[in-house]
Scaffold this active site. Structure first.
Site, mmCIF file in Angstrom:
data_model
loop_
_atom_site.group_PDB
_atom_site.id
_atom_site.type_symbol
_atom_site.label_atom_id
_atom_site.label_comp_id
_atom_site.label_asym_id
_atom_site.label_seq_id
_atom_site.Cartn_x
_atom_site.Cartn_y
_atom_site.Cartn_z
ATOM 1 N N ARG A 30 8.315 -3.854 0.268
ATOM 2 C CA ARG A 30 8.223 -2.890 -0.831
ATOM 3 C C ARG A 30 7.585 -3.541 -2.065
ATOM 4 O O ARG A 30 7.917 -4.674 -2.406
ATOM 5 C CB ARG A 30 9.614 -2.328 -1.162
ATOM 6 C CG ARG A 30 10.185 -1.522 -0.021
ATOM 7 C CD ARG A 30 11.428 -0.729 -0.400
ATOM 8 N NE ARG A 30 12.097 -0.269 0.818
ATOM 9 C CZ ARG A 30 11.707 0.781 1.544
ATOM 10 N NH1 ARG A 30 10.680 1.505 1.147
ATOM 11 N NH2 ARG A 30 12.360 1.114 2.651
ATOM 12 N N ASN A 88 -7.388 -2.613 -2.392
ATOM 13 C CA ASN A 88 -8.100 -2.864 -3.641
ATOM 14 C C ASN A 88 -8.867 -4.184 -3.496
ATOM 15 O O ASN A 88 -8.320 -5.152 -2.960
ATOM 16 C CB ASN A 88 -7.114 -2.994 -4.812
ATOM 17 C CG ASN A 88 -6.355 -1.707 -5.076
ATOM 18 O OD1 ASN A 88 -6.840 -0.618 -4.758
ATOM 19 N ND2 ASN A 88 -5.169 -1.811 -5.652
ATOM 20 N N VAL A 97 -3.583 -9.600 -6.905
ATOM 21 C CA VAL A 97 -3.023 -10.665 -6.056
ATOM 22 C C VAL A 97 -4.045 -10.934 -4.949
ATOM 23 O O VAL A 97 -4.395 -10.022 -4.181
ATOM 24 C CB VAL A 97 -1.661 -10.265 -5.446
ATOM 25 C CG1 VAL A 97 -1.138 -11.392 -4.554
ATOM 26 C CG2 VAL A 97 -0.644 -9.946 -6.546
ATOM 27 N N HIS A 101 -4.230 -7.195 1.082
ATOM 28 C CA HIS A 101 -3.084 -6.320 1.332
ATOM 29 C C HIS A 101 -3.513 -4.857 1.346
ATOM 30 O O HIS A 101 -4.418 -4.454 0.623
ATOM 31 C CB HIS A 101 -1.965 -6.529 0.297
ATOM 32 C CG HIS A 101 -2.423 -6.494 -1.124
ATOM 33 N ND1 HIS A 101 -3.062 -7.553 -1.732
ATOM 34 C CD2 HIS A 101 -2.328 -5.528 -2.074
ATOM 35 C CE1 HIS A 101 -3.342 -7.242 -2.987
ATOM 36 N NE2 HIS A 101 -2.909 -6.013 -3.220
ATOM 37 N N HIS A 103 -2.125 -1.166 0.460
ATOM 38 C CA HIS A 103 -1.085 -0.393 -0.226
ATOM 39 C C HIS A 103 -0.797 0.847 0.612
ATOM 40 O O HIS A 103 -1.711 1.626 0.906
ATOM 41 C CB HIS A 103 -1.573 0.094 -1.598
ATOM 42 C CG HIS A 103 -1.756 -0.969 -2.613
ATOM 43 N ND1 HIS A 103 -0.819 -1.265 -3.572
ATOM 44 C CD2 HIS A 103 -2.784 -1.833 -2.828
ATOM 45 C CE1 HIS A 103 -1.257 -2.240 -4.349
ATOM 46 N NE2 HIS A 103 -2.458 -2.603 -3.922
HETATM 47 P P1 DGP Z 1 -3.188 -5.276 -6.291
HETATM 48 O O1 DGP Z 1 -3.262 -4.867 -7.713
HETATM 49 O O2 DGP Z 1 -3.948 -4.382 -5.326
HETATM 50 O O3 DGP Z 1 -3.558 -6.743 -6.109
HETATM 51 O O4 DGP Z 1 -1.663 -5.114 -5.863
HETATM 52 C C1 DGP Z 1 -0.701 -6.075 -6.121
HETATM 53 C C2 DGP Z 1 0.639 -5.375 -6.034
HETATM 54 O O5 DGP Z 1 1.620 -6.383 -5.820
HETATM 55 C C3 DGP Z 1 1.074 -4.628 -7.274
HETATM 56 O O6 DGP Z 1 1.247 -3.251 -6.942
HETATM 57 C C4 DGP Z 1 2.405 -5.247 -7.683
HETATM 58 C C5 DGP Z 1 2.817 -6.022 -6.465
HETATM 59 N N1 DGP Z 1 3.514 -7.271 -6.702
HETATM 60 C C6 DGP Z 1 3.116 -8.265 -7.534
HETATM 61 N N2 DGP Z 1 3.970 -9.310 -7.455
HETATM 62 C C7 DGP Z 1 4.904 -8.957 -6.522
HETATM 63 C C8 DGP Z 1 6.043 -9.629 -5.990
HETATM 64 O O7 DGP Z 1 6.381 -10.757 -6.339
HETATM 65 N N3 DGP Z 1 6.771 -8.960 -5.056
HETATM 66 C C9 DGP Z 1 6.418 -7.697 -4.634
HETATM 67 N N4 DGP Z 1 7.204 -7.143 -3.718
HETATM 68 N N5 DGP Z 1 5.354 -7.039 -5.117
HETATM 69 C C10 DGP Z 1 4.606 -7.667 -6.052
#
Ligand code: DGP
Length: 115
Positions: A30, A88, A97, A101, A103
């Site tokens: 999640r 993305n 990040v 990944h 979404h």
């Molecule tokens: P993007 O912006 O496409 O790189 O998506 C990165 C997503 O990762 C963003 O929706 C927030 C999520 N996210 C960032 N840090 C963490 C984390 O430590 N744990 C989790 N579960 N999600 C994270």
């Protein structure tokens, strides 16, 4: 190096995440900042920074990411209602990040275009 991202650490089990699905190739957990009632991130265990860094050797793995997303949608109960599964890429795509990944967003009607 995408091994050193937070998602690499999650994939290796070094930091906790709310994991909803995993197999030998992918992990789904999640999102910490959900943008929909259900917001799950599906990542490959293999560290690939962006979609631009994926090669032909990753074609099956990328398919597996999306198949895992569909499985989670089924698990979460919104497969029939519908959902969005997106990647993305880099700055204009909103990537923050740098570990590839997908979404998975579901649980409510989603706007298109996303903005
Ligand atoms: P993007 O912006 O496409 O790189 O998506 C990165 C997503 O990762 C963003 O929706 C927030 C999520 N996210 C960032 N840090 C963490 C984390 O430590 N744990 C989790 N579960 N999600 C994270």
């Amino acid at each position: 190096m995408s091994e050193d991202t937070i998602f690499g650490k999650i994939a290796r089990g070094e930091i906790p995440a709310d994991i909803v699905y995993e197999d030998e190739d992918v992990v789904a957990f999640r999102d910490l900042h959900p943008q929909a009632p259900t917001h799950v991130l599906v990542i490959p265990r293999k560290p690939i920074p962006t979609l631009n860094d994926a090669g032909n050797q990753d074609a099956e793995l990328i398919g597996r990411l999306f198949l895992a997303a569909a499985k989670v949608a089924e698990q979460e109960g919104f497969a029939e209602d519908g959902y969005r599964a997106v990647i993305n890429c880099n700055a204009n795509g909103g990537q923050t990040v740098f570990h590839l990944h997908v979404h998975l967003l579901g649980g409510r009607p989603l706007q298109w275009p996303p903005g």
